[in-house]
Design a protein around this motif. Structure first.
Motif, PDB file in Angstrom:
ATOM      1  N   LEU A   1       0.736  -1.630   0.289  1.00 28.34           N
ATOM      2  CA  LEU A   1       0.021   0.099   0.425  1.00 28.34           C
ATOM      3  C   LEU A   1       1.167   1.449  -0.312  1.00 28.34           C
ATOM      4  N   ILE A   2       2.169   0.903   0.746  1.00 28.39           N
ATOM      5  CA  ILE A   2       2.934   2.491   0.571  1.00 28.39           C
ATOM      6  C   ILE A   2       3.426   2.295  -0.305  1.00 28.39           C
ATOM      7  N   SER A   3       3.415   1.567  -1.157  1.00 28.75           N
ATOM      8  CA  SER A   3       4.620   1.634  -2.827  1.00 28.75           C
ATOM      9  C   SER A   3       3.624   2.801  -4.038  1.00 28.75           C
ATOM     10  N   ILE A   4       1.993   1.879  -3.613  1.00 26.50           N
ATOM     11  CA  ILE A   4       0.680   2.649  -4.263  1.00 26.50           C
ATOM     12  C   ILE A   4       0.857   3.844  -3.686  1.00 26.50           C
ATOM     13  N   LEU A   5       0.947   4.258  -2.489  1.00 29.67           N
ATOM     14  CA  LEU A   5       0.652   5.208  -1.728  1.00 29.67           C
ATOM     15  C   LEU A   5       2.225   6.731  -2.675  1.00 29.67           C
ATOM     16  N   LYS A   6       3.434   6.183  -2.319  1.00 26.75           N
ATOM     17  CA  LYS A   6       4.271   6.883  -2.817  1.00 26.75           C
ATOM     18  C   LYS A   6       4.233   7.497  -4.264  1.00 26.75           C
ATOM     19  N   ARG A   7       3.527   6.797  -4.571  1.00 23.71           N
ATOM     20  CA  ARG A   7       3.062   7.209  -6.353  1.00 23.71           C
ATOM     21  C   ARG A   7       1.817   8.331  -6.190  1.00 23.71           C
ATOM     22  N   LYS A   8       0.750   8.105  -5.836  1.00 25.22           N
ATOM     23  CA  LYS A   8      -0.385   8.797  -5.205  1.00 25.22           C
ATOM     24  C   LYS A   8       0.322  10.734  -5.114  1.00 25.22           C
ATOM     25  N   ILE A   9       1.358  10.414  -4.360  1.00 22.96           N
ATOM     26  CA  ILE A   9       2.308  11.463  -4.065  1.00 22.96           C
ATOM     27  C   ILE A   9       2.337  12.467  -5.195  1.00 22.96           C
ATOM     28  N   ILE A  10       3.641  11.606  -5.593  1.00 23.99           N
ATOM     29  CA  ILE A  10       4.340  11.712  -6.728  1.00 23.99           C
ATOM     30  C   ILE A  10       2.915  12.891  -7.449  1.00 23.99           C
ATOM     31  N   ASP A  11       2.640  12.067  -7.952  1.00 29.29           N
ATOM     32  CA  ASP A  11       1.020  12.731  -8.847  1.00 29.29           C
ATOM     33  C   ASP A  11       0.318  13.902  -8.551  1.00 29.29           C
ATOM     34  N   HIS A  12       0.592  13.747  -6.872  1.00 33.26           N
ATOM     35  CA  HIS A  12      -0.449  14.903  -5.998  1.00 33.26           C
ATOM     36  C   HIS A  12       1.073  16.073  -6.799  1.00 33.26           C
ATOM     37  N   TYR A  13       1.833  15.560  -6.163  1.00 31.25           N
ATOM     38  CA  TYR A  13       2.929  17.072  -6.900  1.00 31.25           C
ATOM     39  C   TYR A  13       3.137  17.799  -8.143  1.00 31.25           C
ATOM     40  N   ARG A  14       2.426  16.285  -9.373  1.00 31.23           N
ATOM     41  CA  ARG A  14       2.937  17.015 -10.036  1.00 31.23           C
ATOM     42  C   ARG A  14       1.725  17.742 -10.396  1.00 31.23           C
ATOM     43  N   ARG A  15       0.573  17.292 -10.151  1.00 36.32           N
ATOM     44  CA  ARG A  15      -0.891  17.936 -10.354  1.00 36.32           C
ATOM     45  C   ARG A  15      -0.344  19.713  -9.632  1.00 36.32           C
ATOM     46  N   ILE A  16      -0.378  19.794  -9.001  1.00 40.84           N
ATOM     47  CA  ILE A  16       0.251  21.227  -8.323  1.00 40.84           C
ATOM     48  C   ILE A  16       0.758  22.172  -8.779  1.00 40.84           C
ATOM     49  N   ASN A  17       1.946  21.636 -10.127  1.00 40.90           N
ATOM     50  CA  ASN A  17       2.727  21.758  -9.945  1.00 40.90           C
ATOM     51  C   ASN A  17       2.780  22.098 -12.183  1.00 40.90           C
ATOM     52  N   SER A  18       2.001  21.449 -12.547  1.00 40.16           N
ATOM     53  CA  SER A  18       1.375  21.557 -13.838  1.00 40.16           C
ATOM     54  C   SER A  18       1.083  22.723 -14.124  1.00 40.16           C
ATOM     55  N   GLY A  19       0.274  23.579 -13.531  1.00 40.31           N
ATOM     56  CA  GLY A  19       0.009  24.677 -13.837  1.00 40.31           C
ATOM     57  C   GLY A  19       1.003  25.731 -14.231  1.00 40.31           C
ATOM     58  N   LYS A  20       1.949  25.661 -13.580  1.00 42.82           N
ATOM     59  CA  LYS A  20       2.510  26.392 -13.384  1.00 42.82           C
ATOM     60  C   LYS A  20       3.980  26.244 -14.511  1.00 42.82           C
ATOM     61  N   GLY A  21       3.644  24.692 -15.164  1.00 38.93           N
ATOM     62  CA  GLY A  21       4.788  24.074 -16.273  1.00 38.93           C
ATOM     63  C   GLY A  21       6.064  23.702 -15.635  1.00 38.93           C
ATOM     64  N   GLN A  22       6.441  24.672 -14.785  1.00 37.15           N
ATOM     65  CA  GLN A  22       7.495  23.875 -13.947  1.00 37.15           C
ATOM     66  C   GLN A  22       7.389  23.696 -12.737  1.00 37.15           C
ATOM     67  N   ALA A  23       8.145  23.134 -11.669  1.00 37.04           N
ATOM     68  CA  ALA A  23       8.708  23.723 -10.847  1.00 37.04           C
ATOM     69  C   ALA A  23       8.923  24.523 -10.077  1.00 37.04           C
ATOM     70  N   GLU A  24       8.892  24.986  -8.819  1.00 40.93           N
ATOM     71  CA  GLU A  24       9.248  26.397  -9.352  1.00 40.93           C
ATOM     72  C   GLU A  24      10.039  26.645  -8.032  1.00 40.93           C
ATOM     73  N   VAL A  25      10.747  27.271  -8.527  1.00 43.80           N
ATOM     74  CA  VAL A  25      11.763  27.635  -7.520  1.00 43.80           C
ATOM     75  C   VAL A  25      12.666  29.008  -6.850  1.00 43.80           C
ATOM     76  N   LYS A  26      12.222  29.288  -6.002  1.00 43.48           N
ATOM     77  CA  LYS A  26      12.041  30.510  -5.394  1.00 43.48           C
ATOM     78  C   LYS A  26      13.581  30.701  -4.527  1.00 43.48           C
ATOM     79  N   MET A  27      14.001  32.082  -5.225  1.00 44.53           N
ATOM     80  CA  MET A  27      15.440  32.325  -4.114  1.00 44.53           C
ATOM     81  C   MET A  27      15.368  34.043  -4.238  1.00 44.53           C
ATOM     82  N   ASN A  28      15.595  34.197  -2.913  1.00 46.18           N
ATOM     83  CA  ASN A  28      15.975  35.551  -2.694  1.00 46.18           C
ATOM     84  C   ASN A  28      17.062  35.890  -2.883  1.00 46.18           C
ATOM     85  N   PHE A  29      17.366  36.794  -3.608  1.00 43.71           N
ATOM     86  CA  PHE A  29      18.554  37.521  -3.513  1.00 43.71           C
ATOM     87  C   PHE A  29      19.129  38.323  -2.787  1.00 43.71           C
ATOM     88  N   PRO A  30      20.360  37.912  -2.277  1.00 40.75           N
ATOM     89  CA  PRO A  30      20.638  39.186  -0.605  1.00 40.75           C
ATOM     90  C   PRO A  30      20.631  40.916  -1.140  1.00 40.75           C
TER      91      PRO A  30
END
Lengths: 92, 183
Positions: free
Chosen positions: B61-90
């Motif tokens: 069940l955990i192995s299925i869960l892991k895939r579902k969690i990855i799917d979730h990350y993909r879903r929330i990032n798909s709108g932005k096209g790419q995973a967003e990395v925020k960096m505060n410049f000094p």
């Protein structure tokens, strides 16, 4: 001497009192009896030490649980999904 | 050796808490976590025929869960096209331009610590699985849910001293089970 015999505690009683104390539900008299017993009994002293350690591990783990309504919800969704799946199988 | 078999009727009782603790630290939102867990149970039901029995039910069940969690990350990032990395410049006005001076306060609990604590939590739940059901249930109600003694006693129809003996025994087995890795 009568006072002392009132304070007497077997190791089994001490163990469950010790647990009760970990949940902060032991009253003053119980705490005193436990203290005295632990002062005299090495085994129970070790037990208390481990018990305290276990409490801190449990606190650190910060476990959460699903409420019974959330669990009910899981069951419902499983049942729905299951009946849908078996209907589809029948169609094929 | 014991044969691993699937028993979906027991999944919710046996694994819901385990899956929940695994998920919540990763998605940080109770509702999202619950949705992912529902999906996991459903996916499990639908792919029962793929279960070969090499792993335990929980691992599977955990192995299925892991895939579902990855799917979730993909879903929330798909709108932005790419995973967003925020960096505060000094800001040059601040003192210290070195990146080392910009890192977060080390005394904060890091993500790593949190993961380790979750691992500890999962180890505890696994150990609780080995207790008998009533013992585990009473222990969880008292320790995780913090339900008061009287309520539990009424529900299980036991005396308070009975309850403390049960919890004492549960804790003793738990300590023994955790001993190898955590004590």
């Amino acid at each position: 001497m009568k006072g002392l015999s009132l304070m007497k505690l077997s190791c089994a009683e001490a163990a469950s009192l010790c647990t009760k104390a970990e949940y902060r539900e032991a009253n003053l008299k119980e705490k005193l009896r436990l203290k005295l017993h632990i002062y005299l009994c090495r085994t129970c002293k070790d037990y208390q030490h481990n018990n305290k350690k276990l409490s801190s591990l449990l606190k650190k783990a910060n476990l959460k649980s699903c409420s019974s309504s959330e669990k009910e919800n899981f069951r419902k969704k499983m049942n729905n999904g299951n009946s849908q799946a078996s209907q589809e199988q029948k169609k094929h | 050796m014991e044969e691993n078999v699937l028993n979906p009727d027991k999944w919710v009782d046996r694994y819901a808490d385990y899956l929940f603790n695994y998920t919540i630290v990763r998605v940080n939102d109770r509702e999202v976590a619950n949705d992912i867990i529902s999906e996991t149970f459903l996916a499990g039901l639908n792919s029962m025929k793929n279960f070969k029995g090499d792993a335990t039910e929980r691992t599977w069940l955990i192995s299925i869960l892991k895939r579902k969690i990855i799917d979730h990350y993909r879903r929330i990032n798909s709108g932005k096209g790419q995973a967003e990395v925020k960096m505060n410049f000094p800001n040059s006005e601040d003192e210290g331009d070195w990146l080392e001076e910009k890192v977060a306060d080390l005394s904060d609990m890091t993500a790593e610590d949190r993961m380790e604590n979750t691992e500890l939590g999962l180890a505890i739940l696994e150990c609780l699985d080995q207790l008998n059901e009533k013992q585990a249930q009473i222990f969880k109600m008292k320790t995780i849910d913090g339900i008061d003694t009287e309520t539990i006693c009424n529900e299980f129809n036991i005396s308070p001293s009975n309850l403390w003996v049960i919890i004492h025994r549960a804790r003793t087995s738990l300590a023994k089970c955790l001993e190898k890795n955590w004590f």
